[in-house]
Every structure is written in C-alpha cells, then in structure tokens.
Scaffold this motif. Sequence first.
Motif, PDB file in Angstrom:
ATOM      1  N   ASN A 226      -1.505   0.735  11.317  1.00  0.00           N
ATOM      2  CA  ASN A 226      -0.989   1.978  11.898  1.00  0.00           C
ATOM      3  C   ASN A 226      -1.864   2.499  13.036  1.00  0.00           C
ATOM      4  N   ASP A 227      -2.871   1.716  13.396  1.00  0.00           N
ATOM      5  CA  ASP A 227      -3.753   2.087  14.501  1.00  0.00           C
ATOM      6  C   ASP A 227      -3.131   1.615  15.818  1.00  0.00           C
ATOM      7  N   LYS A 228      -2.616   2.551  16.598  1.00  0.00           N
ATOM      8  CA  LYS A 228      -1.930   2.194  17.846  1.00  0.00           C
ATOM      9  C   LYS A 228      -2.862   1.545  18.864  1.00  0.00           C
ATOM     10  N   LYS A 229      -4.159   1.867  18.800  1.00  0.00           N
ATOM     11  CA  LYS A 229      -5.103   1.258  19.733  1.00  0.00           C
ATOM     12  C   LYS A 229      -5.204  -0.252  19.511  1.00  0.00           C
ATOM     13  N   ILE A 230      -5.008  -0.655  18.261  1.00  0.00           N
ATOM     14  CA  ILE A 230      -5.099  -2.078  17.924  1.00  0.00           C
ATOM     15  C   ILE A 230      -3.732  -2.750  17.967  1.00  0.00           C
ATOM     16  N   MET A 231      -2.736  -2.090  17.374  1.00  0.00           N
ATOM     17  CA  MET A 231      -1.427  -2.711  17.186  1.00  0.00           C
ATOM     18  C   MET A 231      -0.426  -2.410  18.298  1.00  0.00           C
ATOM     19  N   GLY A 232      -0.714  -1.400  19.108  1.00  0.00           N
ATOM     20  CA  GLY A 232       0.214  -1.080  20.193  1.00  0.00           C
ATOM     21  C   GLY A 232       1.580  -0.677  19.671  1.00  0.00           C
ATOM     22  N   ASN A 233       2.603  -1.408  20.080  1.00  0.00           N
ATOM     23  CA  ASN A 233       3.977  -1.096  19.669  1.00  0.00           C
ATOM     24  C   ASN A 233       4.363  -1.743  18.338  1.00  0.00           C
ATOM     25  N   TYR A 234       3.404  -2.378  17.694  1.00  0.00           N
ATOM     26  CA  TYR A 234       3.724  -3.124  16.473  1.00  0.00           C
ATOM     27  C   TYR A 234       3.209  -2.436  15.212  1.00  0.00           C
ATOM     28  N   THR A 235       3.059  -1.128  15.275  1.00  0.00           N
ATOM     29  CA  THR A 235       2.636  -0.385  14.090  1.00  0.00           C
ATOM     30  C   THR A 235       3.777  -0.325  13.069  1.00  0.00           C
ATOM     31  N   ASN A 236       3.422   0.064  11.853  1.00  0.00           N
ATOM     32  CA  ASN A 236       4.419   0.143  10.778  1.00  0.00           C
ATOM     33  C   ASN A 236       5.498   1.181  11.067  1.00  0.00           C
ATOM     34  N   LYS A 237       6.686   0.885  10.589  1.00  0.00           N
ATOM     35  CA  LYS A 237       7.754   1.882  10.595  1.00  0.00           C
ATOM     36  C   LYS A 237       7.582   2.769   9.365  1.00  0.00           C
ATOM     37  N   LEU A 238       8.289   3.890   9.341  1.00  0.00           N
ATOM     38  CA  LEU A 238       8.143   4.855   8.255  1.00  0.00           C
ATOM     39  C   LEU A 238       8.424   4.221   6.894  1.00  0.00           C
ATOM     40  N   TYR A 239       9.521   3.472   6.791  1.00  0.00           N
ATOM     41  CA  TYR A 239       9.881   2.895   5.494  1.00  0.00           C
ATOM     42  C   TYR A 239       8.835   1.878   5.032  1.00  0.00           C
ATOM     43  N   GLN A 240       8.201   1.197   5.985  1.00  0.00           N
ATOM     44  CA  GLN A 240       7.159   0.236   5.624  1.00  0.00           C
ATOM     45  C   GLN A 240       5.930   0.948   5.067  1.00  0.00           C
ATOM     46  N   ASN A 241       5.598   2.086   5.662  1.00  0.00           N
ATOM     47  CA  ASN A 241       4.474   2.869   5.146  1.00  0.00           C
ATOM     48  C   ASN A 241       4.783   3.439   3.765  1.00  0.00           C
ATOM     49  N   ILE A 242       6.025   3.848   3.568  1.00  0.00           N
ATOM     50  CA  ILE A 242       6.418   4.383   2.258  1.00  0.00           C
ATOM     51  C   ILE A 242       6.272   3.304   1.183  1.00  0.00           C
ATOM     52  N   ILE A 243       6.742   2.102   1.509  1.00  0.00           N
ATOM     53  CA  ILE A 243       6.623   0.988   0.561  1.00  0.00           C
ATOM     54  C   ILE A 243       5.156   0.652   0.312  1.00  0.00           C
ATOM     55  N   GLY A 244       4.381   0.599   1.393  1.00  0.00           N
ATOM     56  CA  GLY A 244       2.965   0.256   1.271  1.00  0.00           C
ATOM     57  C   GLY A 244       2.188   1.255   0.436  1.00  0.00           C
ATOM     58  N   TRP A 245       2.328   2.538   0.761  1.00  0.00           N
ATOM     59  CA  TRP A 245       1.606   3.567   0.010  1.00  0.00           C
ATOM     60  C   TRP A 245       2.139   3.689  -1.416  1.00  0.00           C
ATOM     61  N   GLY A 246       3.423   3.423  -1.593  1.00  0.00           N
ATOM     62  CA  GLY A 246       3.983   3.438  -2.943  1.00  0.00           C
ATOM     63  C   GLY A 246       3.366   2.351  -3.810  1.00  0.00           C
ATOM     64  N   ALA A 247       3.199   1.167  -3.221  1.00  0.00           N
ATOM     65  CA  ALA A 247       2.578   0.056  -3.947  1.00  0.00           C
ATOM     66  C   ALA A 247       1.127   0.380  -4.293  1.00  0.00           C
ATOM     67  N   VAL A 248       0.421   0.973  -3.337  1.00  0.00           N
ATOM     68  CA  VAL A 248      -0.975   1.357  -3.586  1.00  0.00           C
ATOM     69  C   VAL A 248      -1.057   2.370  -4.721  1.00  0.00           C
ATOM     70  N   GLY A 249      -0.190   3.378  -4.669  1.00  0.00           N
ATOM     71  CA  GLY A 249      -0.192   4.404  -5.712  1.00  0.00           C
ATOM     72  C   GLY A 249       0.092   3.829  -7.086  1.00  0.00           C
ATOM     73  N   ALA A 250       1.079   2.933  -7.159  1.00  0.00           N
ATOM     74  CA  ALA A 250       1.434   2.321  -8.444  1.00  0.00           C
ATOM     75  C   ALA A 250       0.276   1.497  -9.000  1.00  0.00           C
ATOM     76  N   LEU A 251      -0.387   0.744  -8.136  1.00  0.00           N
ATOM     77  CA  LEU A 251      -1.505  -0.094  -8.579  1.00  0.00           C
ATOM     78  C   LEU A 251      -2.689   0.748  -9.041  1.00  0.00           C
ATOM     79  N   VAL A 252      -2.950   1.827  -8.328  1.00  0.00           N
ATOM     80  CA  VAL A 252      -4.054   2.708  -8.722  1.00  0.00           C
ATOM     81  C   VAL A 252      -3.772   3.329 -10.087  1.00  0.00           C
TER      82      VAL A 252
END
Length: 266
Positions: A226-252
């Motif tokens: 999600n760092d635009k300086k590194i990824m430019g136009n290839y950062t995560n979309k909203l739904y991808q972040n939701i899935i990612g953070w959801g997975a992190v939360g479930a694992l924790v």
Amino acid sequence: RIFLIFSASLLTYVISALMAKPDWGEIGTAIIRPGIELNTKSLTVIIALIGTTIAPWMQFYMQSSVIEKGLEMKNYKFTVIDIIIGCIVTVVVAFFIMVACGSTLYPNGIEISEAKDAAQSLEPLAGRLASHVFAFGLFVASVFSATILPLATAFYVCEAFGFEAGIDKSWDEAREFYVLYTGIVVLSAIIILIPNAPLIDISIWSQVLNGILLPVVLVSMIFLINDKKIMGNYTNKLYQNIIGWGAVGALVILSVVLLVLPLAGR
C-alpha cells in the motif's frame, strides 16, 4: 519440467482417497456442519493447517521466483492465474488426503508416528494399490519439501544480507546462496535421521509456528503493497485490503485463543 510432472503426481492422493471408499454423505455433512471442538488440540490442528497452507516462507519464495524468472508487469496476469490454480490444487489435494486418512485410519483407531505409517496402514483397509499410491504421493511431497523449502530460505536470507542469489548463478557468483542451501538440506536430513525422533510432532508444531508467525509477514506485506512510493499504481484495492486485514485479524485471534485455552484447562 520434472517438478511439473511431480505436481501432477500429487493427484495420486485423489486416487487413494477414492479407493478408500469413503462415506460421501458423512463427508458432505461434515463440510457443511464441521464438528469442531473449542479445545487446544483442535485449535492446534487448525492453526497448523493454516500454517502449512499459507506458510510465511511461501510469500518470500513467490517474490523470489518472480525475480528469478525475470517477469515483468505484462506477465503479471499469468502469474496470478498460476497462483490461483496452485491454491485450488493445494486445497483439493489436502482435502483428499484427509478423506483417505479419515475414512480408514481414524475409524479403526490407528495412530501414526511417521508419515510412512499412514501409507502402510492403508493397505489392509483400502488395498495394496491404495497404499502404494498414497506412498508415492508422500514421496513426491517429500521431494518438493526437501528442495523448495531450503531454496526459499536461502533466497530470502541472501536477499536480506545483500548476497547474490539464484539457481541460475554459478558457485563463484552466489557462493553464500549455495552454501546456505546445502547446509539447510544437510541439517534437515540429520534431524530426520535422529533415531526415534517425534517427526509427526515436529511437523505439526513447526506448522503451528508458521501459523502464528504468518500475521507478522502479512502485516509487513500489506503495508509494503500500500506504499505508493514503492508500488505506484499497483497498490491494493479496498477489497484486497479488507481480505488481507481480515485474514490477519482471524489469525491473531486464533493464536491468542490457542495461548489462552491451556490456561483454562482446555
């Protein structure tokens, strides 16, 4: 090419499961209404399954393999398709492994202390061919583990310390990489050859550790992508972040519960 053939060979697990003549009605019911008990043993297995399916080392290996192949953004969609197919096949193979063992070993009260015990125990219950097919699947999986896991470790350790890495490099170009890779293979072989070593316990708890450490890797990846300086136009979309953070939360949550349950006597 050899690994592609070996990958197809993993479908032997499907054959051995079908030869075990499972009760598909019972399996379907268990899929819809899984009988999971909230205790340390069940949660340990769940986290181990997650840890071995979405292992932290896989995340590093995938990015290393992309670099190794010299892929560009125009190849990205094919990489995604490759990963999706791999994920589907992984789940299918894992499902049929559980079907094969759950339909034969568990009902007969057979416990295994080594992977070979599963294949050998299948013979009197599902026939010699099913046993041999299952054993061949174990062999293929072992070859993958013995080559890819040390390779992944060698890749990200060398990248972390700035050493040259890559199987297309010569010994002189990537000496640290090859020394590390060889050392991991030798060390792993020594551990496996220890007399009466609890290999099943080692396998399970190493995957539990993978599952517990996975959120750390995923959080780092989410921040990075999600760092635009590194990824430019290839950062995560909203739904991808939701899935990612959801997975992190479930694992924790699973990891915390696993630590709390023994204190509660469960």
